[in-house]
Design a protein around this motif. Structure first.
Motif, PDB file in Angstrom:
ATOM      1  N   UNK A  20      33.828  11.456  69.809  1.00 29.32           N
ATOM      2  CA  UNK A  20      33.949  10.916  68.457  1.00 29.32           C
ATOM      3  C   UNK A  20      35.424  10.793  68.109  1.00 29.32           C
ATOM      4  N   UNK A  21      35.703   9.879  67.208  1.00 30.44           N
ATOM      5  CA  UNK A  21      37.062   9.672  66.714  1.00 30.44           C
ATOM      6  C   UNK A  21      36.988   9.500  65.206  1.00 30.44           C
ATOM      7  N   UNK A  22      38.046   9.892  64.531  1.00 29.87           N
ATOM      8  CA  UNK A  22      38.063   9.780  63.072  1.00 29.87           C
ATOM      9  C   UNK A  22      38.091   8.331  62.612  1.00 29.87           C
ATOM     10  N   UNK A  23      38.375   7.390  63.505  1.00 33.46           N
ATOM     11  CA  UNK A  23      38.408   5.982  63.080  1.00 33.46           C
ATOM     12  C   UNK A  23      37.053   5.304  63.260  1.00 33.46           C
ATOM     13  N   UNK A  24      36.476   5.388  64.452  1.00 35.94           N
ATOM     14  CA  UNK A  24      35.184   4.739  64.723  1.00 35.94           C
ATOM     15  C   UNK A  24      34.732   5.127  66.126  1.00 35.94           C
ATOM     16  N   UNK A  25      33.576   4.649  66.497  1.00 31.09           N
ATOM     17  CA  UNK A  25      33.054   4.904  67.843  1.00 31.09           C
ATOM     18  C   UNK A  25      33.677   3.955  68.857  1.00 31.09           C
ATOM     19  N   UNK A  26      33.801   4.430  70.076  1.00 30.22           N
ATOM     20  CA  UNK A  26      34.273   3.642  71.224  1.00 30.22           C
ATOM     21  C   UNK A  26      35.582   2.900  70.948  1.00 30.22           C
ATOM     22  N   UNK A  27      36.622   3.677  70.691  1.00 30.33           N
ATOM     23  CA  UNK A  27      37.930   3.100  70.372  1.00 30.33           C
ATOM     24  C   UNK A  27      38.947   3.432  71.469  1.00 30.33           C
ATOM     25  N   UNK A  28      40.120   2.854  71.366  1.00 27.09           N
ATOM     26  CA  UNK A  28      41.188   3.085  72.345  1.00 27.09           C
ATOM     27  C   UNK A  28      41.678   4.531  72.297  1.00 27.09           C
ATOM     28  N   UNK A  29      41.582   5.183  71.136  1.00 25.25           N
ATOM     29  CA  UNK A  29      42.010   6.584  71.014  1.00 25.25           C
ATOM     30  C   UNK A  29      41.153   7.472  71.923  1.00 25.25           C
ATOM     31  N   UNK A  30      39.831   7.265  71.863  1.00 20.21           N
ATOM     32  CA  UNK A  30      38.917   8.026  72.725  1.00 20.21           C
ATOM     33  C   UNK A  30      39.202   7.771  74.193  1.00 20.21           C
TER      34      UNK A  30
END
Length: 94
Positions: free
Chosen positions: A57-67
């Motif tokens: 999970x990421x604080x921005x959204x699912x399946x993002x570049x951060x993850x």
């Protein structure tokens, strides 16, 4: 997986924007961590990335570049790195 997502994940890594605060493997020895808590300095704000109970999970959204940047750093599979070229990186409990 879009090339844009891959490009952004690699850009976070190159710039040193990924900080793993905690990574834990539940079993002794070299294993992929089963719990990960990381901060990724984004372009507009910092993002908290978690891996627990088998879910990212990421604080921005699912399946993002951060993850995906955190997955690459911790050796977890990611669609932006082909399986045949996956690193054998594992974290060891100290």
């Amino acid at each position: 997986m879009s090339a844009d997502l891959r490009t952004r994940a690699l850009a976070y890594l190159r710039s040193g924007a990924v900080t793993v605060l905690r990574a834990e493997a539940m079993a002794a020895g070299p294993h992929l961590p089963e719990y990960v808590h990381a901060i990724v300095r984004g372009f507009r704000s910092d993002h908290r990335v978690l891996f627990e109970a088998g879910r990212w999970s990421c604080s921005c959204r699912e399946d993002c570049a951060h993850q995906h940047a955190v997955r690459l750093v911790t050796g977890h599979p990611t669609p932006i790195r082909p399986t045949s070229q996956q690193s054998t990186t594992v974290l060891r409990r100290i």
